[in-house]
Scaffold this motif. Structure first.
Motif, short mmCIF file in Angstrom:
data_model
loop_
_atom_site.label_atom_id
_atom_site.label_comp_id
_atom_site.label_asym_id
_atom_site.label_seq_id
_atom_site.Cartn_x
_atom_site.Cartn_y
_atom_site.Cartn_z
N HIS A 1 0.97 -1.06 0.46
CA HIS A 1 0.46 -0.30 -0.19
C HIS A 1 0.49 1.09 0.40
CE1 HIS A 1 1.20 -0.88 4.32
NE2 HIS A 1 0.39 0.36 4.48
N LEU A 2 0.70 2.19 -0.84
CA LEU A 2 1.21 3.43 -0.25
C LEU A 2 1.75 4.03 1.03
CD1 LEU A 2 -0.29 6.38 -2.82
CD2 LEU A 2 0.56 7.39 -0.34
N GLN A 3 2.73 4.81 0.69
CA GLN A 3 3.57 4.87 2.04
C GLN A 3 4.29 6.12 1.77
OE1 GLN A 3 5.39 0.88 3.71
NE2 GLN A 3 4.31 1.72 5.52
N LEU A 4 4.68 6.96 2.79
CA LEU A 4 5.47 8.08 2.41
C LEU A 4 6.35 8.21 3.97
CD1 LEU A 4 1.96 9.08 1.31
CD2 LEU A 4 3.77 10.67 0.89
N VAL A 5 7.29 7.87 4.13
CA VAL A 5 8.21 8.94 5.38
C VAL A 5 9.23 9.90 4.84
CG1 VAL A 5 10.01 7.74 6.84
CG2 VAL A 5 8.41 6.37 5.54
N SER A 29 5.56 6.73 -8.86
CA SER A 29 5.39 8.11 -8.00
C SER A 29 5.22 9.04 -9.17
CB SER A 29 6.83 8.04 -8.16
OG SER A 29 7.62 7.53 -6.89
N ASP A 30 5.55 9.25 -10.43
CA ASP A 30 4.98 9.73 -11.76
C ASP A 30 3.49 10.05 -11.68
OD1 ASP A 30 6.26 8.38 -13.72
OD2 ASP A 30 4.51 7.49 -12.20
N ALA A 31 2.69 9.74 -10.51
CA ALA A 31 1.42 9.88 -10.90
C ALA A 31 0.59 10.39 -9.70
CB ALA A 31 0.15 8.42 -10.67
N ALA A 98 -0.18 12.57 -0.32
CA ALA A 98 0.15 12.52 -1.32
C ALA A 98 -1.52 13.08 -1.81
CB ALA A 98 0.47 11.37 -1.82
N PRO A 99 -2.48 13.25 -2.36
CA PRO A 99 -3.47 13.17 -2.98
C PRO A 99 -3.89 12.14 -3.27
CG PRO A 99 -2.38 14.28 -5.03
CD PRO A 99 -1.49 13.96 -3.90
N ARG A 100 -5.25 11.65 -4.68
CA ARG A 100 -5.66 10.34 -5.12
C ARG A 100 -4.83 10.81 -6.25
NH1 ARG A 100 -9.99 7.36 -3.58
NH2 ARG A 100 -10.83 8.98 -1.55
N ALA A 101 -4.42 9.47 -6.98
CA ALA A 101 -3.52 9.95 -8.73
C ALA A 101 -4.26 10.90 -9.25
CB ALA A 101 -3.53 8.15 -9.31
N LEU A 108 -3.89 23.06 0.36
CA LEU A 108 -4.87 22.45 0.11
C LEU A 108 -4.81 21.47 2.09
CD1 LEU A 108 -7.56 23.80 -1.56
CD2 LEU A 108 -6.57 25.32 0.44
N GLU A 109 -5.67 21.34 2.77
CA GLU A 109 -5.03 19.82 3.74
C GLU A 109 -6.56 18.41 3.43
OE1 GLU A 109 -5.06 20.24 7.51
OE2 GLU A 109 -5.06 18.54 8.30
N TRP A 110 -7.58 18.98 2.91
CA TRP A 110 -7.93 18.01 2.29
C TRP A 110 -8.63 17.45 0.86
CZ3 TRP A 110 -10.93 18.82 -2.06
CH2 TRP A 110 -10.79 20.10 -2.66
N GLU A 111 -7.40 18.22 0.34
CA GLU A 111 -7.13 17.46 -0.74
C GLU A 111 -5.94 16.50 -1.07
OE1 GLU A 111 -5.27 21.19 -1.93
OE2 GLU A 111 -6.86 21.11 -3.78
N TYR A 112 -5.52 15.79 0.03
CA TYR A 112 -4.95 14.63 0.12
C TYR A 112 -5.35 13.53 0.98
CZ TYR A 112 -1.47 18.28 -1.58
OH TYR A 112 -0.57 19.15 -2.73
#
Length: 125
Positions: A1-5, A29-31, A98-101, A108-112
């Motif tokens: 699943h998608l992870q950010l560190v 990443s490029d999406a 990250a937001p959706r692809a 804006l926080e709600w975009e992510y």
């Protein structure tokens, strides 16, 4: 699943520099656009900078424009935030998200939808 560190947070003196990194995994990443946010004690989370999936578009909060630079290396699945001329008011926990692809760059926080755990940046003498 998608992870950010996130990594790279530290204690730095006013006027100093830091480079934060956001390592991504579990997705192409490029999406995805990537945003950097920060939250200081007692304050709401603030969108600092974002970069489009290709890296061709970026924008910044007025409070950091000219001092911070966002960049990305999709081959390394990493987004960077270079922070120069740091001020005490930059002290905060910094998050990448990250937001959706295929969504555009936004601050804006709600975009992510996906968030890292944060890294502490403290600017103090």
């Amino acid at each position: 699943h998608l992870q950010l560190v996130e990594s790279g947070g530290d204690l730095v003196q006013p006027g100093g520099s830091l480079r934060l990194s956001c390592a991504t995994s579990g997705f192409t990443s490029d999406a995805y656009a990537i945003g950097w946010f920060r939250q200081a004690p007692g304050k709401e989370r603030e969108g600092v900078a974002c970069i489009s999936s290709s890296g061709s578009v970026s924008n910044y909060a007025a409070s950091v424009k000219g001092r911070f630079t966002i960049s990305r290396d999709n081959a390394l699945n990493t987004v960077y935030l270079q922070m120069n001329t740091l001020k005490s008011e930059d002290t905060a926990v910094y998050y990448c998200a990250a937001p959706r692809a295929f969504q555009p760059c936004g601050r804006l926080e709600w975009e992510y939808d996906y968030w890292g755990q944060g890294t502490q940046v403290t600017v103090s003498s």
